[in-house]
Design an enzyme around this catalytic site. Structure first.
Site, PDB file in Angstrom:
ATOM      1  N   TYR A  78     -49.429  24.441 -73.966  1.00 36.05           N
ATOM      2  CA  TYR A  78     -50.707  25.082 -74.305  1.00 36.05           C
ATOM      3  C   TYR A  78     -50.860  26.437 -73.619  1.00 36.05           C
ATOM      4  CZ  TYR A  78     -52.167  20.344 -75.777  1.00 36.05           C
ATOM      5  OH  TYR A  78     -52.263  19.108 -76.349  1.00 36.05           O
ATOM      6  N   ASP A 132     -57.628  17.250 -70.399  1.00 35.57           N
ATOM      7  CA  ASP A 132     -56.293  17.068 -70.963  1.00 35.57           C
ATOM      8  C   ASP A 132     -55.703  18.413 -71.342  1.00 35.57           C
ATOM      9  OD1 ASP A 132     -54.370  14.954 -72.604  1.00 35.57           O
ATOM     10  OD2 ASP A 132     -54.612  16.861 -73.662  1.00 35.57           O
ATOM     11  N   HIS A 156     -44.511  14.821 -74.089  1.00 41.30           N
ATOM     12  CA  HIS A 156     -45.353  15.325 -75.170  1.00 41.30           C
ATOM     13  C   HIS A 156     -44.911  14.854 -76.558  1.00 41.30           C
ATOM     14  CE1 HIS A 156     -48.194  18.959 -76.027  1.00 41.30           C
ATOM     15  NE2 HIS A 156     -48.404  17.974 -76.873  1.00 41.30           N
ATOM     16  N   LYS A 216     -48.653  17.504 -69.852  1.00 46.84           N
ATOM     17  CA  LYS A 216     -47.564  16.937 -70.654  1.00 46.84           C
ATOM     18  C   LYS A 216     -46.285  17.756 -70.521  1.00 46.84           C
ATOM     19  CE  LYS A 216     -51.159  15.897 -74.054  1.00 46.84           C
ATOM     20  NZ  LYS A 216     -52.015  17.077 -73.825  1.00 46.84           N
TER      21      LYS A 216
END
Length: 278
Positions: free
Chosen positions: A54, A49, A112, A79
């Site tokens: 990120y 994931d 998200h 996401k």
């Protein structure tokens, strides 16, 4: 361990099988992500994931490419970030995530955050529905959505989200959202399933761990599993990466499950979706 990990799946509402235990890479720097994901894959994880925000999709992609594991054995989630909410921007962001990951498709793509002040998540959902209809993604869902956000998708959308990934752990059990998810066939996936370590020293947890000869983290993750949730624990420590997956050969009693349930205290570690807009 890898065999057990791949057998422990749930069936999403469109028939796709998703591993119930995945490996999360939130806050793992891109330079360290390849090593961390490689360790996870070697330990037996097959679900990874990540998210655009990120900044480590490329690192995940390098690890996947180096693993030699067949693509169909992997389950990869990313996401859509708030800045890319909208129809065309969501489609472009999906292409960007694929390029960074070095993949032809994702197994699961999530919005998200609802970012309600932008009022753009319905347009984004329309884009995800199009990606699904074109066969470019295997399943689509959301993250951090409250029932009022989900209801708008149910009212206006063509399909029901497959997953709602939310902060969920013994100190924040989100029962209203989990119940709404269950009532509409939406799988609940827990991020921060260990409350960033904030519940590991609870007496109820340590007593159960001692009784089973397990670690507190394993007890909490097993609690999640027995309630049917998908979990994505994160660690960059090799022993803990393996430990978090090794939870399939013991079970908590009803009394032990109830003792963990009793730890609810609205102990949120992340933003509240009603007010978070990026």
């Amino acid at each position: 361990m890898s065999t057990a990990a791949t057998q422990n799946t749930i069936t999403l509402n469109n028939g796709v099988e998703m591993p119930q235990i995945g490996y999360g890479v939130f806050q793992v720097p891109d330079a360290e992500t390849e090593t961390a994901v490689s360790l996870a894959l070697a330990a037996g994880y097959r679900s990874i994931d990540t998210a655009a925000i990120y900044g480590n999709e490329a690192g995940v992609g390098r690890a996947l490419a180096a693993s030699g594991i067949a693509r169909e054995e992997l389950f990869v989630t990313s996401k859509l970030w708030i800045e890319d909410l909208g129809f065309d921007s969501a489609l472009a962001a999906y292409d960007s995530s694929l390029q960074k990951l070095g993949l032809d498709y994702l197994d699961l793509f999530l919005i998200h955050w609802p970012a309600p002040a932008t009022d753009a998540f319905l347009e984004s959902w329309r884009a995800l529905e199009e990606l699904l209809a074109e066969g470019r993604v295997r399943a689509v869902g959301v993250s951090n959505f409250l029932p009022e956000h989900l209801q708008r998708i149910l009212d206006a959308g063509r399909i029901v989200p497959a997953v709602n990934q939310i902060e969920l752990h013994p100190a924040l059990q989100q029962r209203t959202i989990a119940d709404f998810n269950a009532a509409h066939g939406i799988a609940t996936e827990a991020w921060s399933p260990l409350a960033q370590g904030g519940v590991l020293s609870e007496t109820a947890i340590t007593d159960i761990a001692a009784a089973h000869g397990r670690t507190p983290a394993q007890v909490i993750l097993r609690w999640h599993l027995q309630q049917g949730r998908v979990i994505i624990p994160k660690s960059v420590t090799p022993s803990r990466i393996a430990e978090n997956l090794d939870i399939l050969d013991f079970a908590l009693t009803d009394a032990e499950l109830a003792a963990v349930d009793a730890l609810e205290r609205d102990g949120r570690t992340g933003p509240h979706p009603a007010g978070f807009n990026g």
